[in-house]
Design a protein around this motif. Structure first.
Motif, PDB file in Angstrom:
ATOM      1  N   LYS A  17    -103.493  -4.264 -13.013  1.00 31.05           N
ATOM      2  CA  LYS A  17    -104.300  -3.359 -13.812  1.00 31.05           C
ATOM      3  C   LYS A  17    -105.759  -3.425 -13.355  1.00 31.05           C
ATOM      4  O   LYS A  17    -106.249  -4.468 -12.937  1.00 31.05           O
ATOM      5  CB  LYS A  17    -104.211  -3.720 -15.295  1.00 31.05           C
TER       6      LYS A  17
ATOM      7  N   THR B   7     -96.026  -3.281 -20.021  1.00 31.53           N
ATOM      8  CA  THR B   7     -97.245  -2.850 -19.327  1.00 31.53           C
ATOM      9  C   THR B   7     -96.942  -2.186 -17.994  1.00 31.53           C
ATOM     10  O   THR B   7     -97.488  -1.113 -17.686  1.00 31.53           O
ATOM     11  CB  THR B   7     -98.170  -4.053 -19.102  1.00 31.53           C
TER      12      THR B   7
ATOM     13  N   GLU C 248     -99.491 -13.064 -21.428  1.00 30.10           N
ATOM     14  CA  GLU C 248    -100.043 -11.907 -20.730  1.00 30.10           C
ATOM     15  C   GLU C 248    -100.530 -12.296 -19.337  1.00 30.10           C
ATOM     16  O   GLU C 248    -100.382 -11.536 -18.379  1.00 30.10           O
ATOM     17  CB  GLU C 248    -101.186 -11.307 -21.548  1.00 30.10           C
TER      18      GLU C 248
END
Length: 641
Positions: A613, A96, A603
């Motif tokens: 994010k 990510t 995550e």
């Protein structure tokens, strides 16, 4: 006189299948004293019944080899699957956010790794960093556990050499350019998460002597959040490699206690004892260099050795294995600058040293008992006399050294395990939220379904007592106590919870699949009889069997009948059907829930503090990197100091 010997023989048969042939051959009950002849005959028949019940008929060599190959192949595939799963689940942050170091401590560790790579070991251990703890500075080389930095630099240099030799063509990350030190540091937690998974599986095999238990524990360890909480990609922290060192130490220690073939009864130390005892000491030394939690490791091993000695399982291999472990590990620990002579001075590290001394004294006492052929009472008195002398000597040495300030006080982190975390006297320890006591919710969060299987694994482990089995209870007791006092130490519960799950579920796989498979192979492909043996006449053989059956006591008949029913082909097929049903309806759905939960938590654990994010009003997802860009601007536009 004969009853205790018979009970010891029965207990030995129950504890270990590998000792059955020895006990049945060498245990001879007294043949005198006519009043006890009935008891002797009863005990002998029970021994024969237990032997036939626990020793299943052997299948033909080709059939046994085929079953063994299938079991071995399934175990190897599962271990590879577990190692790959452990690696993949730790790459969420890298996929990510890229190769970015997380949090604050990992950035400091990475900076120390850069200095070691650029300046070498000698400069590193004398390095005073004026930019850390600014403006006071910090002598990094003597206040850091350097194992992780040294490991990362070694891997980085090794990858560079292999790439120059053209041996990394299969590794996509190294095809276009050399792997940078930053990338190595980001991947170290994932690599060592896989290696810790493998060592946890090997440790469970030593505890349970079951390939199924080993495979299950590796699968659980690969994704259990208690292990993953400090080993996600980019989380370049000491615990990421310390868990591998800890599991390796426990595995090698238990492997050193495994009796060499042919010496199961004597307890003599063989080549394997010395080899794996030495490797266990080296693994412990590496653990000392990696993380301050080495105190937990050496105390678990020391407590395990003490428990074995107290339980009457003292053997020459126990003394040899522990002596090598403690001597080599302590010598290596003293070479780590931040540790120094602490293993011989600190209160929390002295109990393993006292176990080492106690085993030497016990060895001398046992030698005297054997040389003088003393009975149980005199032998106990000899051991007690040596114990009293040892305590007196240790007390005298302690009374002499304590006033001189030789012994150091327990560290602030250790004090935090026995007093309230806000009263250790160290502001850094008192202010950290992770040093608060753990709650039941924390165990459920970081262990999930494994939390419910721990009691089952602990209970089933009692059915197969061995030298290695008791470490399961020792590890569980100490890890549970420590984690209850300090939430961050829930990480210690990852391996023990995985091992308990392996023992619980592995027992089900063994009794419902593996053992029935061997029984079916023995039924339909029995071992060939020895053609050279002279068979007795049929009439006499039948008469002997009939006479033996008529004189056999009811308990022995019940044991033989139960064993025959347990190995009956219909019962074996029924057990396999039960396993398939529960695996499909219960076990597999639970496993999917466990994996989904671990993926979701992975995550969440993979969010670096320096970037995150976000979602725009249009719904587009972006990565906010303002903090790191601001640091880059300061680096490029302000003086270095």
């Amino acid at each position: 006189e004969d009853r205790p010997r018979a009970l010891r023989a029965l207990a030995a048969l129950w504890r270990s299948r590998r000792e059955i042939s020895f006990v049945a051959t060498h245990v001879a009950l007294p043949r005198t004293a006519a009043p006890s002849s009935r008891r002797r005959r009863f005990c002998g028949m029970m021994l024969e019944a237990l032997k036939s019940a626990t020793e299943a008929p052997a299948p033909r060599r080709s059939a046994a080899l085929l079953v063994a190959l299938c079991v071995g192949a399934a175990w190897l595939y599962t271990m590879i699957f577990a190692a790959q799963s452990a690696y993949e689940i730790r790459l969420h942050a890298i996929k990510t956010f890229g190769y970015v170091i997380h949090e604050f401590d990992p950035w400091f560790n990475y900076r120390a790794t850069e200095y070691l790579a650029a300046n070498g070991w000698k400069a590193f251990f004398t390095w005073f960093d004026h930019m850390s703890w600014y403006p006071l500075g910090r002598p990094v080389g003597t206040t850091i556990y350097p194992g992780m930095q040294m490991t990362s630099v070694f891997i980085w240099q090794a990858l560079g050499k292999l790439r120059e030799m053209g041996l990394l063509g299969w590794y996509a990350h190294a095809r276009e350019a050399a792997v940078s030190l930053n990338d190595v540091c980001c991947l170290v937690p994932a690599w060592f998460g896989s290696s810790a998974t493998v060592f946890c599986g090997l440790l469970t095999y030593e505890i349970s002597n079951s390939y199924a238990a080993s495979a299950v524990s590796a699968v659980v360890m690969s994704t259990v959040p208690a292990h993953m909480m400090r080993s996600v990609g980019g989380g370049y922290d000491n615990e990421s490699i310390a868990m591998t060192a800890m599991c390796a130490t426990f595995y090698l220690w238990c492997r050193a206690l495994r009796a060499p073939k042919g010496t199961e009864s004597s307890g003599a130390a063989g080549l394997e004892t010395y080899l794996f005892g030495t490797l266990a000491g080296l693994a412990y030394a590496y653990m000392v260099a990696a993380w301050g939690g080495f105190t937990f490791v050496v105390n678990v091993v020391g407590c395990h050795a003490f428990v074995l000695a107290v339980m009457g399982r003292y053997t020459a291999k126990l003394r040899a294995a522990y002596s090598l472990f403690w001597a080599i590990g302590t010598a290596g620990a003293c070479m780590v600058p931040v540790v120094g002579w602490r293993p011989l001075k600190d209160m929390e590290l002295l109990p393993p040293f006292m176990v080492f001394v106690g085993l030497q004294v016990q060895a001398r006492a046992m030698r005297i008992v054997e040389e003088k052929k003393q009975g149980p009472l005199m032998g106990l008195m000899t051991l007690a006399a040596h114990g009293v002398a040892l305590l007196a000597a240790l007390g005298a040495v302690g009374a002499f050294l304590y006033p001189k300030g030789y012994f150091g006080p327990p560290s602030s982190r250790v004090r935090g395990l026995f007093v309230e975390h806000t009263r250790t006297g160290n502001p850094l320890v008192d202010s950290v939220a992770e040093h608060q006591p753990a709650s039941k919710q924390a165990y459920s969060q970081y262990l999930h379904h494994a939390y419910d299987l721990v009691p089952w694994g602990l209970g089933l482990s009692l059915l197969g007592a061995s030298d290695a089995t008791s470490i399961l209870w020792v590890y569980f007791s100490i890890a549970y106590f420590f984690s209850m006092k300090m939430a961050r130490l829930v990480i210690l519960c990852g391996p023990i919870a995985s091992a308990c799950c392996g023992v619980a579920l592995g027992s089900a796989v063994d009794h419902l699949v593996v053992f029935p498979t061997y029984a079916l192979a023995a039924k339909f492909a029995p071992a060939e009889e020895d053609n050279d043996a002279v068979a007795p006449p049929p009439a006499k053989k039948g008469a002997a069997k009939k006479a033996a059956a008529s004189s056999e006591p009811a308990p022995a008949k019940a044991v033989r009948a139960a064993a025959a029913a347990y190995r009956h082909p219909v019962a074996c097929l029924l057990k396999m059907a039960v396993f398939c049903y529960y695996a499909k309806t219960v076990a597999y759905p639970k496993y999917l829930q466990f994996v989904d939960y671990c993926e979701e938590l992975a995550e969440g654990l993979s969010q670096p503090s320096i970037m995150f994010k976000a979602r725009l009003r249009s719904g587009q997802e972006i990565v906010v990197d303002d903090y790191r860009e601001a640091y880059w601007w300061l680096r490029d536009n302000t003086p270095k100091d």
